[in-house]
Write a protein that holds these residues in place. Structure first.
Motif, PDB file in Angstrom:
ATOM      1  N   MET A   1       0.838  -1.077   0.057  1.00  0.00           N
ATOM      2  CA  MET A   1       0.014  -0.059  -0.073  1.00  0.00           C
ATOM      3  C   MET A   1       0.870   1.286  -0.047  1.00  0.00           C
ATOM      4  O   MET A   1       0.493   2.146  -0.685  1.00  0.00           O
ATOM      5  N   GLU A   2       2.180   1.230   0.773  1.00  0.00           N
ATOM      6  CA  GLU A   2       2.695   2.386   1.043  1.00  0.00           C
ATOM      7  C   GLU A   2       3.498   2.785  -0.361  1.00  0.00           C
ATOM      8  O   GLU A   2       3.611   3.799  -0.775  1.00  0.00           O
ATOM      9  N   LYS A   3       4.098   1.803  -1.123  1.00  0.00           N
ATOM     10  CA  LYS A   3       4.427   1.976  -2.565  1.00  0.00           C
ATOM     11  C   LYS A   3       3.551   2.553  -3.463  1.00  0.00           C
ATOM     12  O   LYS A   3       3.999   3.607  -4.119  1.00  0.00           O
ATOM     13  N   LEU A   4       2.388   2.220  -3.428  1.00  0.00           N
ATOM     14  CA  LEU A   4       1.220   2.654  -4.424  1.00  0.00           C
ATOM     15  C   LEU A   4       0.866   3.952  -4.072  1.00  0.00           C
ATOM     16  O   LEU A   4       0.864   4.778  -4.747  1.00  0.00           O
ATOM     17  N   GLU A   5       0.841   4.157  -2.602  1.00  0.00           N
ATOM     18  CA  GLU A   5       0.307   5.581  -2.291  1.00  0.00           C
ATOM     19  C   GLU A   5       1.472   6.574  -2.502  1.00  0.00           C
ATOM     20  O   GLU A   5       1.192   7.687  -3.053  1.00  0.00           O
ATOM     21  N   ASN A   6       2.651   6.314  -2.379  1.00  0.00           N
ATOM     22  CA  ASN A   6       3.662   7.056  -2.575  1.00  0.00           C
ATOM     23  C   ASN A   6       3.811   7.482  -4.310  1.00  0.00           C
ATOM     24  O   ASN A   6       3.771   8.708  -4.702  1.00  0.00           O
ATOM     25  N   LEU A   7       3.408   6.565  -5.022  1.00  0.00           N
ATOM     26  CA  LEU A   7       3.624   6.574  -6.696  1.00  0.00           C
ATOM     27  C   LEU A   7       2.325   7.657  -6.729  1.00  0.00           C
ATOM     28  O   LEU A   7       2.564   8.501  -7.677  1.00  0.00           O
ATOM     29  N   GLU A   8       1.250   7.435  -6.198  1.00  0.00           N
ATOM     30  CA  GLU A   8      -0.052   8.162  -6.449  1.00  0.00           C
ATOM     31  C   GLU A   8       0.500   9.740  -6.239  1.00  0.00           C
ATOM     32  O   GLU A   8      -0.037  10.619  -6.937  1.00  0.00           O
ATOM     33  N   LYS A   9       0.951   9.810  -5.052  1.00  0.00           N
ATOM     34  CA  LYS A   9       1.433  11.299  -4.487  1.00  0.00           C
ATOM     35  C   LYS A   9       2.182  11.873  -5.410  1.00  0.00           C
ATOM     36  O   LYS A   9       2.137  13.028  -6.056  1.00  0.00           O
ATOM     37  N   LEU A  10       3.332  11.127  -5.872  1.00  0.00           N
ATOM     38  CA  LEU A  10       4.095  11.540  -6.871  1.00  0.00           C
ATOM     39  C   LEU A  10       3.558  11.944  -8.255  1.00  0.00           C
ATOM     40  O   LEU A  10       3.875  12.907  -8.775  1.00  0.00           O
ATOM     41  N   VAL A  11       2.929  11.036  -8.655  1.00  0.00           N
ATOM     42  CA  VAL A  11       2.246  11.263 -10.101  1.00  0.00           C
ATOM     43  C   VAL A  11       1.350  12.454  -9.792  1.00  0.00           C
ATOM     44  O   VAL A  11       1.389  13.376 -10.796  1.00  0.00           O
TER      45      VAL A  11
ATOM     46  N   ALA B   1      10.188   3.704  -6.872  1.00  0.00           N
ATOM     47  CA  ALA B   1       9.322   3.378  -5.615  1.00  0.00           C
ATOM     48  C   ALA B   1       9.501   1.938  -5.026  1.00  0.00           C
ATOM     49  O   ALA B   1       8.975   1.647  -4.250  1.00  0.00           O
ATOM     50  N   GLY B   2      10.439   1.429  -5.697  1.00  0.00           N
ATOM     51  CA  GLY B   2      10.975   0.078  -5.283  1.00  0.00           C
ATOM     52  C   GLY B   2      10.411  -1.437  -5.787  1.00  0.00           C
ATOM     53  O   GLY B   2      10.205  -2.220  -5.290  1.00  0.00           O
ATOM     54  N   TYR B   3       9.408  -0.997  -7.028  1.00  0.00           N
ATOM     55  CA  TYR B   3       9.139  -2.187  -7.612  1.00  0.00           C
ATOM     56  C   TYR B   3      10.261  -3.104  -8.239  1.00  0.00           C
ATOM     57  O   TYR B   3      11.202  -2.638  -8.891  1.00  0.00           O
ATOM     58  N   SER B   4      10.012  -4.533  -8.241  1.00  0.00           N
ATOM     59  CA  SER B   4      10.723  -5.441  -8.803  1.00  0.00           C
ATOM     60  C   SER B   4      11.044  -5.352 -10.551  1.00  0.00           C
ATOM     61  O   SER B   4      10.143  -4.884 -11.138  1.00  0.00           O
TER      62      SER B   4
ATOM     63  N   THR C   1       9.068  12.401 -29.139  1.00  0.00           N
ATOM     64  CA  THR C   1       9.792  11.471 -28.096  1.00  0.00           C
ATOM     65  C   THR C   1       8.637  11.126 -26.942  1.00  0.00           C
ATOM     66  O   THR C   1       9.027  10.501 -25.973  1.00  0.00           O
ATOM     67  N   HIS C   2       7.367  11.920 -27.101  1.00  0.00           N
ATOM     68  CA  HIS C   2       6.355  11.462 -26.089  1.00  0.00           C
ATOM     69  C   HIS C   2       6.242  10.118 -25.636  1.00  0.00           C
ATOM     70  O   HIS C   2       6.250   9.858 -24.325  1.00  0.00           O
ATOM     71  N   GLU C   3       6.004   9.108 -26.403  1.00  0.00           N
ATOM     72  CA  GLU C   3       5.886   7.880 -26.224  1.00  0.00           C
ATOM     73  C   GLU C   3       7.193   7.224 -25.315  1.00  0.00           C
ATOM     74  O   GLU C   3       6.977   6.591 -24.248  1.00  0.00           O
ATOM     75  N   GLU C   4       8.371   7.536 -26.121  1.00  0.00           N
ATOM     76  CA  GLU C   4       9.511   6.937 -25.386  1.00  0.00           C
ATOM     77  C   GLU C   4       9.803   7.420 -23.934  1.00  0.00           C
ATOM     78  O   GLU C   4      10.108   6.811 -23.180  1.00  0.00           O
ATOM     79  N   GLU C   5       9.564   8.943 -23.908  1.00  0.00           N
ATOM     80  CA  GLU C   5       9.649   9.413 -22.776  1.00  0.00           C
ATOM     81  C   GLU C   5       8.651   9.117 -21.561  1.00  0.00           C
ATOM     82  O   GLU C   5       8.968   8.842 -20.559  1.00  0.00           O
ATOM     83  N   SER C   6       7.485   8.879 -21.934  1.00  0.00           N
ATOM     84  CA  SER C   6       6.442   8.156 -21.011  1.00  0.00           C
ATOM     85  C   SER C   6       7.050   6.797 -20.270  1.00  0.00           C
ATOM     86  O   SER C   6       6.943   6.332 -19.357  1.00  0.00           O
ATOM     87  N   LEU C   7       7.671   5.789 -21.412  1.00  0.00           N
ATOM     88  CA  LEU C   7       7.946   4.687 -21.055  1.00  0.00           C
ATOM     89  C   LEU C   7       9.221   4.959 -20.092  1.00  0.00           C
ATOM     90  O   LEU C   7       9.482   4.167 -19.154  1.00  0.00           O
ATOM     91  N   ARG C   8      10.231   5.810 -20.446  1.00  0.00           N
ATOM     92  CA  ARG C   8      11.476   6.116 -19.487  1.00  0.00           C
ATOM     93  C   ARG C   8      11.120   6.462 -18.152  1.00  0.00           C
ATOM     94  O   ARG C   8      11.658   5.938 -17.234  1.00  0.00           O
ATOM     95  N   MET C   9       9.960   7.474 -18.210  1.00  0.00           N
ATOM     96  CA  MET C   9       9.836   7.796 -16.682  1.00  0.00           C
ATOM     97  C   MET C   9       9.048   6.941 -16.137  1.00  0.00           C
ATOM     98  O   MET C   9       9.120   6.760 -14.688  1.00  0.00           O
ATOM     99  N   ALA C  10       8.093   6.095 -16.497  1.00  0.00           N
ATOM    100  CA  ALA C  10       7.410   5.073 -15.985  1.00  0.00           C
ATOM    101  C   ALA C  10       8.278   4.223 -15.153  1.00  0.00           C
ATOM    102  O   ALA C  10       8.203   3.807 -14.030  1.00  0.00           O
ATOM    103  N   ARG C  11       9.481   3.612 -16.194  1.00  0.00           N
ATOM    104  CA  ARG C  11      10.394   2.939 -15.666  1.00  0.00           C
ATOM    105  C   ARG C  11      11.230   3.359 -14.307  1.00  0.00           C
ATOM    106  O   ARG C  11      11.343   2.708 -13.309  1.00  0.00           O
ATOM    107  N   GLU C  12      11.383   4.773 -14.551  1.00  0.00           N
ATOM    108  CA  GLU C  12      12.377   5.333 -13.362  1.00  0.00           C
ATOM    109  C   GLU C  12      11.187   5.516 -12.218  1.00  0.00           C
ATOM    110  O   GLU C  12      11.934   4.995 -11.082  1.00  0.00           O
TER     111      GLU C  12
END
Ligand SMILES: [Fe+2]
Length: 200
Positions: free
Chosen positions: A8-18, A98-101, A82-93
């Motif tokens: 829950m904490e990982k998800l909550e942090n990510l939601e806040k960040l987004v 956030a600590g996902y595997s 570069t919008h699509e590539e940048e979305s993938l890059r940012m999502a990965r980062e």
């Protein structure tokens, strides 16, 4: 801390960040990005969570995919090549931070987000990816998305161009992006209503 609390904490942090990223108001982004955050991104996330429950997919990863599916919107316009590539890059980062595997990142970024637009024959392979594409489409067809979009972009399109844009996009929503038959049936009245209106 138990496993559930950690999740829950990982998800909550990510939601806040987004949320924060969308609120930053980067001047290079599309003007409607802040509208999109509340009225699209989090709507997609709620549909994704609901669908993941229904189809027994990973609810957390389906929701993460939805939150990050067009994350480059926070800093650039859609017509940026570069919008699509940048979305993938940012999502990965963001997921890594956030600590996902790596397995979770692969599923969300390299399948769900990469193929969520369902251009041509491209389709996501995972259930969570199919859920993201479907949820994105539902958030277009079942809200005021097309009213807002035609209002917001009306100034640089003719009426005929606007109608044509909507009719093409709702067709991709219905036929390419909804990857569950029962959902497609359920959304038909919404699709028909928009189609009828923009065919006048
Ligand atoms: Fe979307």
């Amino acid at each position: 801390m138990g496993l559930l609390e950690k999740t829950m904490e990982k998800l909550e942090n990510l939601e806040k960040l987004v949320k924060e990223l969308y609120q930053e108001g980067n001047p290079n982004r599309e003007e409607w990005a802040s509208w999109l955050a509340d009225n699209h991104v989090f709507v997609v996330a709620d549909y994704a969570t609901e669908l993941a429950k229904k189809y027994g997919a990973n609810e957390e990863l389906a929701r993460v995919a939805a939150l990050l599916h067009d994350i480059a919107d926070v800093k650039m316009k859609r017509d940026n090549p570069t919008h699509e590539e940048e979305s993938l890059r940012m999502a990965r980062e963001l997921m890594q931070e956030a600590g996902y595997s790596e397995d979770d990142v692969k599923l969300v970024v390299d399948d769900a987000i990469r193929y969520h637009s369902c251009h041509g024959d491209e389709r996501p392979a995972s259930t969570e990816g199919k859920i993201l594409a479907t949820a994105d489409s539902l958030a277009h067809l079942k809200t005021d998305f097309y009213i807002y979009a035609t209002w917001a972009f009306g100034y640089d399109r003719t009426l005929e161009e606007t109608k044509d844009w909507v009719l093409k996009k709702i067709d991709r929503d219905l036929n390419n992006k909804i990857l569950f038959e029962d959902v497609r049936e359920e959304v038909m009245p919404d699709y028909n209503m928009i189609k009828e209106l923009f065919s006048r």
